[in-house]
Design an enzyme around this catalytic site. Sequence first.
Site, PDB file in Angstrom:
ATOM      1  N   GLY A  12     101.941 -88.995  21.140  1.00 52.94           N
ATOM      2  CA  GLY A  12     100.901 -88.487  20.241  1.00 52.94           C
ATOM      3  C   GLY A  12      99.651 -87.949  20.906  1.00 52.94           C
ATOM      4  O   GLY A  12      98.599 -87.887  20.272  1.00 52.94           O
ATOM      5  N   SER A  13      99.750 -87.506  22.162  1.00 52.88           N
ATOM      6  CA  SER A  13      98.523 -87.000  22.799  1.00 52.88           C
ATOM      7  C   SER A  13      98.051 -85.699  22.150  1.00 52.88           C
ATOM      8  O   SER A  13      96.843 -85.457  22.053  1.00 52.88           O
ATOM      9  CB  SER A  13      98.713 -86.823  24.310  1.00 52.88           C
ATOM     10  OG  SER A  13      99.542 -85.731  24.614  1.00 52.88           O
ATOM     11  N   ASN A  14      98.965 -84.866  21.685  1.00 50.98           N
ATOM     12  CA  ASN A  14      98.536 -83.657  20.965  1.00 50.98           C
ATOM     13  C   ASN A  14      97.900 -84.018  19.628  1.00 50.98           C
ATOM     14  O   ASN A  14      96.928 -83.387  19.213  1.00 50.98           O
ATOM     15  CB  ASN A  14      99.709 -82.698  20.766  1.00 50.98           C
ATOM     16  CG  ASN A  14      99.934 -81.821  21.979  1.00 50.98           C
ATOM     17  OD1 ASN A  14      99.162 -80.907  22.246  1.00 50.98           O
ATOM     18  ND2 ASN A  14     100.973 -82.123  22.748  1.00 50.98           N
ATOM     19  N   ARG A  66     120.916 -85.218   8.596  1.00 48.85           N
ATOM     20  CA  ARG A  66     119.738 -84.377   8.726  1.00 48.85           C
ATOM     21  C   ARG A  66     119.214 -83.858   7.393  1.00 48.85           C
ATOM     22  O   ARG A  66     118.027 -83.976   7.076  1.00 48.85           O
ATOM     23  CB  ARG A  66     120.040 -83.200   9.668  1.00 48.85           C
ATOM     24  CG  ARG A  66     118.818 -82.413  10.072  1.00 48.85           C
ATOM     25  CD  ARG A  66     119.164 -81.345  11.097  1.00 48.85           C
ATOM     26  NE  ARG A  66     119.836 -81.899  12.273  1.00 48.85           N
ATOM     27  CZ  ARG A  66     119.217 -82.557  13.255  1.00 48.85           C
ATOM     28  NH1 ARG A  66     117.922 -82.747  13.207  1.00 48.85           N
ATOM     29  NH2 ARG A  66     119.895 -83.027  14.279  1.00 48.85           N
ATOM     30  N   ARG A  92     112.737 -83.543  16.344  1.00 47.13           N
ATOM     31  CA  ARG A  92     113.843 -83.332  15.412  1.00 47.13           C
ATOM     32  C   ARG A  92     113.984 -81.843  15.176  1.00 47.13           C
ATOM     33  O   ARG A  92     112.983 -81.149  15.018  1.00 47.13           O
ATOM     34  CB  ARG A  92     113.536 -83.949  14.037  1.00 47.13           C
ATOM     35  CG  ARG A  92     113.355 -85.413  14.004  1.00 47.13           C
ATOM     36  CD  ARG A  92     114.596 -86.199  13.741  1.00 47.13           C
ATOM     37  NE  ARG A  92     115.339 -85.837  12.535  1.00 47.13           N
ATOM     38  CZ  ARG A  92     116.560 -86.285  12.286  1.00 47.13           C
ATOM     39  NH1 ARG A  92     117.160 -87.067  13.149  1.00 47.13           N
ATOM     40  NH2 ARG A  92     117.185 -85.945  11.186  1.00 47.13           N
ATOM     41  N   ASN A 108     104.428 -75.198  15.616  1.00 43.00           N
ATOM     42  CA  ASN A 108     104.921 -76.066  16.687  1.00 43.00           C
ATOM     43  C   ASN A 108     104.253 -75.701  18.002  1.00 43.00           C
ATOM     44  O   ASN A 108     103.829 -74.559  18.191  1.00 43.00           O
ATOM     45  CB  ASN A 108     106.443 -75.901  16.833  1.00 43.00           C
ATOM     46  CG  ASN A 108     107.042 -76.834  17.884  1.00 43.00           C
ATOM     47  OD1 ASN A 108     106.685 -78.010  17.952  1.00 43.00           O
ATOM     48  ND2 ASN A 108     107.937 -76.317  18.721  1.00 43.00           N
ATOM     49  N   HIS A 110     105.197 -75.747  22.062  1.00 41.30           N
ATOM     50  CA  HIS A 110     106.316 -75.886  22.988  1.00 41.30           C
ATOM     51  C   HIS A 110     105.774 -75.736  24.412  1.00 41.30           C
ATOM     52  O   HIS A 110     105.054 -74.770  24.689  1.00 41.30           O
ATOM     53  CB  HIS A 110     107.367 -74.805  22.697  1.00 41.30           C
ATOM     54  CG  HIS A 110     108.580 -74.923  23.563  1.00 41.30           C
ATOM     55  ND1 HIS A 110     109.466 -75.977  23.464  1.00 41.30           N
ATOM     56  CD2 HIS A 110     109.046 -74.136  24.566  1.00 41.30           C
ATOM     57  CE1 HIS A 110     110.431 -75.824  24.361  1.00 41.30           C
ATOM     58  NE2 HIS A 110     110.201 -74.718  25.038  1.00 41.30           N
ATOM     59  N   LEU A 145     116.022 -72.604  16.950  1.00 36.42           N
ATOM     60  CA  LEU A 145     115.363 -73.585  17.820  1.00 36.42           C
ATOM     61  C   LEU A 145     114.360 -72.847  18.704  1.00 36.42           C
ATOM     62  O   LEU A 145     114.740 -72.097  19.592  1.00 36.42           O
ATOM     63  CB  LEU A 145     116.400 -74.305  18.688  1.00 36.42           C
ATOM     64  CG  LEU A 145     115.826 -75.308  19.694  1.00 36.42           C
ATOM     65  CD1 LEU A 145     115.167 -76.484  18.988  1.00 36.42           C
ATOM     66  CD2 LEU A 145     116.894 -75.791  20.654  1.00 36.42           C
ATOM     67  N   GLU A 175      97.862 -77.710  26.616  1.00 34.87           N
ATOM     68  CA  GLU A 175      98.328 -77.969  25.241  1.00 34.87           C
ATOM     69  C   GLU A 175      97.184 -78.457  24.366  1.00 34.87           C
ATOM     70  O   GLU A 175      97.010 -78.011  23.230  1.00 34.87           O
ATOM     71  CB  GLU A 175      99.440 -79.038  25.240  1.00 34.87           C
ATOM     72  CG  GLU A 175     100.757 -78.581  25.832  1.00 34.87           C
ATOM     73  CD  GLU A 175     101.882 -79.578  25.554  1.00 34.87           C
ATOM     74  OE1 GLU A 175     102.023 -80.008  24.394  1.00 34.87           O
ATOM     75  OE2 GLU A 175     102.627 -79.922  26.500  1.00 34.87           O
TER      76      GLU A 175
HETATM   77  C1  GAR Z   1     104.395 -82.288  24.361  1.00 34.63           C
HETATM   78  O1  GAR Z   1     104.462 -81.871  25.699  1.00 34.63           O
HETATM   79  C2  GAR Z   1     104.971 -81.239  23.438  1.00 34.63           C
HETATM   80  O2  GAR Z   1     104.651 -79.924  23.804  1.00 34.63           O
HETATM   81  C3  GAR Z   1     106.435 -81.509  23.598  1.00 34.63           C
HETATM   82  O3  GAR Z   1     106.537 -82.899  23.565  1.00 34.63           O
HETATM   83  C4  GAR Z   1     105.349 -83.464  24.119  1.00 34.63           C
HETATM   84  C5  GAR Z   1     104.777 -84.465  23.138  1.00 34.63           C
HETATM   85  O4  GAR Z   1     103.699 -85.149  23.725  1.00 34.63           O
HETATM   86  N1  GAR Z   1     107.221 -80.882  22.572  1.00 34.63           N
HETATM   87  C6  GAR Z   1     108.451 -80.405  22.787  1.00 34.63           C
HETATM   88  O5  GAR Z   1     109.017 -80.460  23.856  1.00 34.63           O
HETATM   89  C7  GAR Z   1     109.102 -79.763  21.570  1.00 34.63           C
HETATM   90  N2  GAR Z   1     110.314 -79.103  21.961  1.00 34.63           N
HETATM   91  P1  GAR Z   1     102.642 -85.904  22.831  1.00 34.63           P
HETATM   92  O6  GAR Z   1     103.425 -86.862  21.925  1.00 34.63           O
HETATM   93  O7  GAR Z   1     101.789 -86.654  23.797  1.00 34.63           O
HETATM   94  O8  GAR Z   1     101.865 -84.880  22.039  1.00 34.63           O
END
Ligand code: GAR
Length: 211
Positions: A12-14, A66, A92, A108, A110, A145, A175
Site C-alpha cells: 500500500g505505499s502508493n 473471477r 487481480r 492503474n 504500472h 492486461l 510512482e
Molecule cells: C507497485 O510497484 C505497483 O506499481 C505495482 O505493484 C506495486 C504495489 O506496491 N503494480 C503492478 O505491478 C500492477 N501490475 P504498493 O502496494 O506499495 O503500492
Amino acid sequence: PARLAILLSGRGSNMVALVQAVQHGGLAGLAEVAVVFSNKPDAPGLATAAALGCPTASLGSQGRKRAEFDAEVVEILRGYQPDYVVLAGYMRILSPTFIRAFAGRIVNIHPADTHQHQGLHAYEWAFDNRLPETKITVHLVDEGLDTGPILAQHPVDLRGAETLAEVERRGLAVEHFLYADTLARLIRGELPTPAAAPVATAPNPTSEPLV
Ligand code: GAR
C-alpha cells in the site's frame, strides 16, 4: 471533490502517497478517499489505510470465481459512490463486468512502459535486462492486461542501480509523485477524457493469472 475508491492487495505505499496528497498535497480539495478496498483481508495496506483515517472494506478473493467475485466487489464499491476506481497494487485481473461497471473511470499504475512490459514483475524485468532506464506508466484500464490508454509516463534512471531493491526504491519514488499528479490532472480535466482517448481492445495473449 472527486470520490476515490483505492484498491490494493499488499503493502500500500502508493495508497499512502495518494492519501497524503488528498490530506495535504496536490489532491487536497480535488479528491477525497471514499474507501480503500482489498481483495486480501489481511493486506498490510488495509491496516495502514485505517490508521490514516480512511474508510476500509475487504472481500477475500482466494478460491473465488473471477466474475462472481468481481460482481460482489462492484456492489461493495457502488455503496461508496466512487467517481474513480484507483488501482494501487491491486493484483487481480479485472473481469469485463467490473470494467464495464466503471468504464473509463478505472486508473492503474504500472511500474514499466506498458508498451514494453505487461503483468507482474516489472522491476525484476528491468533489473534482469539491465535497462538503463524504465518508465512508470499511469493508464486507464480496459479489458486487456495493461493495454488501456496511457495518461502519463515518467522515466526512472536506473544507471548504477546494482540491486533489485535499488531499482524498486528509485521506481517507487517516481510512482508516488506521478500517481497523485496524474490523478490531479485527470480530475481537473487536463487530460483527454475517456471518451476521447483511444481505447485498445486487443486482449493480451500472454496474460498470466495474477492470483
Ligand atoms: C507497485 O510497484 C505497483 O506499481 C505495482 O505493484 C506495486 C504495489 O506496491 N503494480 C503492478 O505491478 C500492477 N501490475 P504498493 O502496494 O506499495 O503500492
